[in-house]
Motif scaffolding. Sequence first.
Motif, PDB file in Angstrom:
ATOM      1  N   MET A   1     -34.512 -36.452  31.048  1.00  0.00           N
ATOM      2  CA  MET A   1     -34.168 -35.561  29.939  1.00  0.00           C
ATOM      3  C   MET A   1     -35.364 -35.381  28.994  1.00  0.00           C
ATOM      4  SD  MET A   1     -31.735 -33.698  29.146  1.00  0.00           S
ATOM      5  CE  MET A   1     -31.643 -32.517  27.843  1.00  0.00           C
ATOM      6  N   LEU A   2     -35.958 -36.565  28.662  1.00  0.00           N
ATOM      7  CA  LEU A   2     -37.137 -36.553  27.780  1.00  0.00           C
ATOM      8  C   LEU A   2     -38.275 -35.796  28.459  1.00  0.00           C
ATOM      9  CD1 LEU A   2     -38.441 -37.643  25.140  1.00  0.00           C
ATOM     10  CD2 LEU A   2     -39.305 -39.532  26.503  1.00  0.00           C
ATOM     11  N   LEU A   3     -38.382 -36.065  29.747  1.00  0.00           N
ATOM     12  CA  LEU A   3     -39.446 -35.424  30.524  1.00  0.00           C
ATOM     13  C   LEU A   3     -39.257 -33.909  30.502  1.00  0.00           C
ATOM     14  CD1 LEU A   3     -41.815 -36.535  32.220  1.00  0.00           C
ATOM     15  CD2 LEU A   3     -40.461 -35.994  34.237  1.00  0.00           C
ATOM     16  N   PHE A   4     -38.002 -33.513  30.627  1.00  0.00           N
ATOM     17  CA  PHE A   4     -37.672 -32.089  30.621  1.00  0.00           C
ATOM     18  C   PHE A   4     -38.052 -31.455  29.274  1.00  0.00           C
ATOM     19  CE2 PHE A   4     -34.629 -28.590  29.907  1.00  0.00           C
ATOM     20  CZ  PHE A   4     -35.038 -27.770  30.957  1.00  0.00           C
ATOM     21  N   ALA A   5     -37.716 -32.176  28.188  1.00  0.00           N
ATOM     22  CA  ALA A   5     -38.020 -31.682  26.830  1.00  0.00           C
ATOM     23  C   ALA A   5     -39.524 -31.550  26.638  1.00  0.00           C
ATOM     24  CB  ALA A   5     -37.432 -32.627  25.790  1.00  0.00           C
ATOM     25  N   LEU A   6     -40.243 -32.543  27.131  1.00  0.00           N
ATOM     26  CA  LEU A   6     -41.709 -32.523  27.012  1.00  0.00           C
ATOM     27  C   LEU A   6     -42.295 -31.334  27.777  1.00  0.00           C
ATOM     28  CD1 LEU A   6     -42.822 -36.263  27.241  1.00  0.00           C
ATOM     29  CD2 LEU A   6     -43.170 -34.696  25.338  1.00  0.00           C
ATOM     30  N   LEU A   7     -41.744 -31.153  28.976  1.00  0.00           N
ATOM     31  CA  LEU A   7     -42.208 -30.067  29.840  1.00  0.00           C
ATOM     32  C   LEU A   7     -41.962 -28.718  29.159  1.00  0.00           C
ATOM     33  CD1 LEU A   7     -43.400 -29.914  32.728  1.00  0.00           C
ATOM     34  CD2 LEU A   7     -41.131 -29.244  33.494  1.00  0.00           C
ATOM     35  N   LEU A   8     -40.772 -28.612  28.572  1.00  0.00           N
ATOM     36  CA  LEU A   8     -40.395 -27.386  27.874  1.00  0.00           C
ATOM     37  C   LEU A   8     -41.351 -27.121  26.699  1.00  0.00           C
ATOM     38  CD1 LEU A   8     -37.992 -25.459  28.399  1.00  0.00           C
ATOM     39  CD2 LEU A   8     -36.911 -26.461  26.382  1.00  0.00           C
ATOM     40  N   ALA A   9     -41.656 -28.186  25.965  1.00  0.00           N
ATOM     41  CA  ALA A   9     -42.559 -28.078  24.818  1.00  0.00           C
ATOM     42  C   ALA A   9     -43.948 -27.633  25.278  1.00  0.00           C
ATOM     43  CB  ALA A   9     -42.632 -29.402  24.075  1.00  0.00           C
ATOM     44  N   ALA A  10     -44.386 -28.236  26.397  1.00  0.00           N
ATOM     45  CA  ALA A  10     -45.724 -27.918  26.915  1.00  0.00           C
ATOM     46  C   ALA A  10     -45.793 -26.455  27.337  1.00  0.00           C
ATOM     47  CB  ALA A  10     -46.055 -28.836  28.086  1.00  0.00           C
ATOM     48  N   VAL A  11     -44.736 -26.008  28.050  1.00  0.00           N
ATOM     49  CA  VAL A  11     -44.711 -24.615  28.526  1.00  0.00           C
ATOM     50  C   VAL A  11     -44.645 -23.678  27.318  1.00  0.00           C
ATOM     51  CG1 VAL A  11     -43.351 -22.886  29.759  1.00  0.00           C
ATOM     52  CG2 VAL A  11     -43.717 -25.141  30.771  1.00  0.00           C
ATOM     53  N   GLY A  12     -43.778 -24.029  26.363  1.00  0.00           N
ATOM     54  CA  GLY A  12     -43.643 -23.226  25.145  1.00  0.00           C
ATOM     55  C   GLY A  12     -44.966 -23.117  24.420  1.00  0.00           C
ATOM     56  N   GLY A  13     -45.636 -24.242  24.287  1.00  0.00           N
ATOM     57  CA  GLY A  13     -46.942 -24.276  23.612  1.00  0.00           C
ATOM     58  C   GLY A  13     -47.959 -23.418  24.336  1.00  0.00           C
ATOM     59  N   ALA A  14     -47.962 -23.512  25.665  1.00  0.00           N
ATOM     60  CA  ALA A  14     -48.939 -22.755  26.463  1.00  0.00           C
ATOM     61  C   ALA A  14     -48.679 -21.258  26.324  1.00  0.00           C
ATOM     62  CB  ALA A  14     -48.858 -23.179  27.926  1.00  0.00           C
ATOM     63  N   VAL A  15     -47.392 -20.866  26.339  1.00  0.00           N
ATOM     64  CA  VAL A  15     -47.037 -19.445  26.206  1.00  0.00           C
ATOM     65  C   VAL A  15     -47.459 -18.950  24.821  1.00  0.00           C
ATOM     66  CG1 VAL A  15     -45.112 -17.806  26.050  1.00  0.00           C
ATOM     67  CG2 VAL A  15     -45.162 -19.494  27.886  1.00  0.00           C
ATOM     68  N   GLY A  16     -47.160 -19.775  23.811  1.00  0.00           N
ATOM     69  CA  GLY A  16     -47.534 -19.427  22.439  1.00  0.00           C
ATOM     70  C   GLY A  16     -49.031 -19.243  22.306  1.00  0.00           C
ATOM     71  N   LEU A  17     -49.767 -20.174  22.866  1.00  0.00           N
ATOM     72  CA  LEU A  17     -51.229 -20.142  22.797  1.00  0.00           C
ATOM     73  C   LEU A  17     -51.768 -18.900  23.520  1.00  0.00           C
ATOM     74  CD1 LEU A  17     -53.240 -22.117  21.517  1.00  0.00           C
ATOM     75  CD2 LEU A  17     -53.729 -22.969  23.816  1.00  0.00           C
ATOM     76  N   TYR A  18     -51.095 -18.587  24.652  1.00  0.00           N
ATOM     77  CA  TYR A  18     -51.510 -17.430  25.432  1.00  0.00           C
ATOM     78  C   TYR A  18     -51.390 -16.157  24.577  1.00  0.00           C
ATOM     79  CZ  TYR A  18     -51.190 -13.552  28.704  1.00  0.00           C
ATOM     80  OH  TYR A  18     -51.372 -12.348  29.325  1.00  0.00           O
ATOM     81  N   PHE A  19     -50.230 -16.005  23.931  1.00  0.00           N
ATOM     82  CA  PHE A  19     -50.025 -14.811  23.111  1.00  0.00           C
ATOM     83  C   PHE A  19     -50.963 -14.796  21.908  1.00  0.00           C
ATOM     84  CE2 PHE A  19     -45.928 -14.395  25.344  1.00  0.00           C
ATOM     85  CZ  PHE A  19     -46.099 -13.087  25.763  1.00  0.00           C
TER      86      PHE A  19
END
Lengths: 133, 185
Positions: A1-19
Amino acid sequence: MLLFALLLAAVGGAVGLYFYNQKMPSMASQKAEMTLSAAALYEAFEADEAAANARYLGKIVAVEGQVREVSTLPDGTIKVVLDTGKDFGVLCEFDPNTKHQRTSFEPGERLTLKGECAGLNFDVLLARCALVE
Amino acid sequence: MKKVSLTLSVAFLLLNAAYAQKFMTRDARISFLSETPLEKIEAINKSGSAVLDAESGRMEWKVLIKNFIFEKKLMQEHFNENYMESNKYPNAVFKGEIVNVKDINLSKDGSYNVLAKGKMTIHGVERDIEVPGKITVSGGKLNVVSDFKVACADYNISIPSVVRDNIAKEIAVHVEATLTPLTRG
């Protein structure tokens, strides 16, 4: 679950950074929302600036006309003025993010250029222009 | 025919003399910089206009907001849509005069520190301002350079608290232009 949250945060961060880091897109890759003659665009602003602003401001417009004047700034920026039959014209400032196929233009030749309509400042100004082939 | 063209050239000479005191450009470079420890935001506009009457010192500068070029797409969008509301307020204008215009000798190359006073309109808000600048007379042209600060709050430009630390409260504006004599009405 924690791993999933971390993964989500990482993907979210990467998408944000991309934009966040996304560069201004090249005008060559954008579609004009409307096409009209340089004279028609200028006359719209001359007749009623507020109405023309409401209609054209921020829109990508393709403008067809005869070259009146060409200049190149010391930094290499090309400006082409399309004739409107009036004292002022449609000033097209070329896009710094487009690799322009043509960089030399002659007064008298007919061209269609597209760019974002920025409003009236003596001439009607189209920002970030590219040639419509 | 000869007489007609002679009369015409005399008329043109007189016309030129009448306009010789007026200078203009449509290539004024106006750039700004917002710098905080978190972020540096800069943009440039290469098609500002300026008309200066060197006799009275009166001048008018105008720049179209949508023609400010940013490197990042998001910055340009936020600048136009959220802060400057450029669909509603498409331009920024300075209308005023050079207080010490009499110091400038147009017939000789030289450099002068000048002070401009007048009304600045940004984001639909008009304010009285004073701006220092430098005018260099060179070969009949006027090179104008000016640096000044613009406080966002003065022009009702509100910065959301989320990005408050990313955007400077005072924006540094740099103006650079070469004005040439206006030879036609």
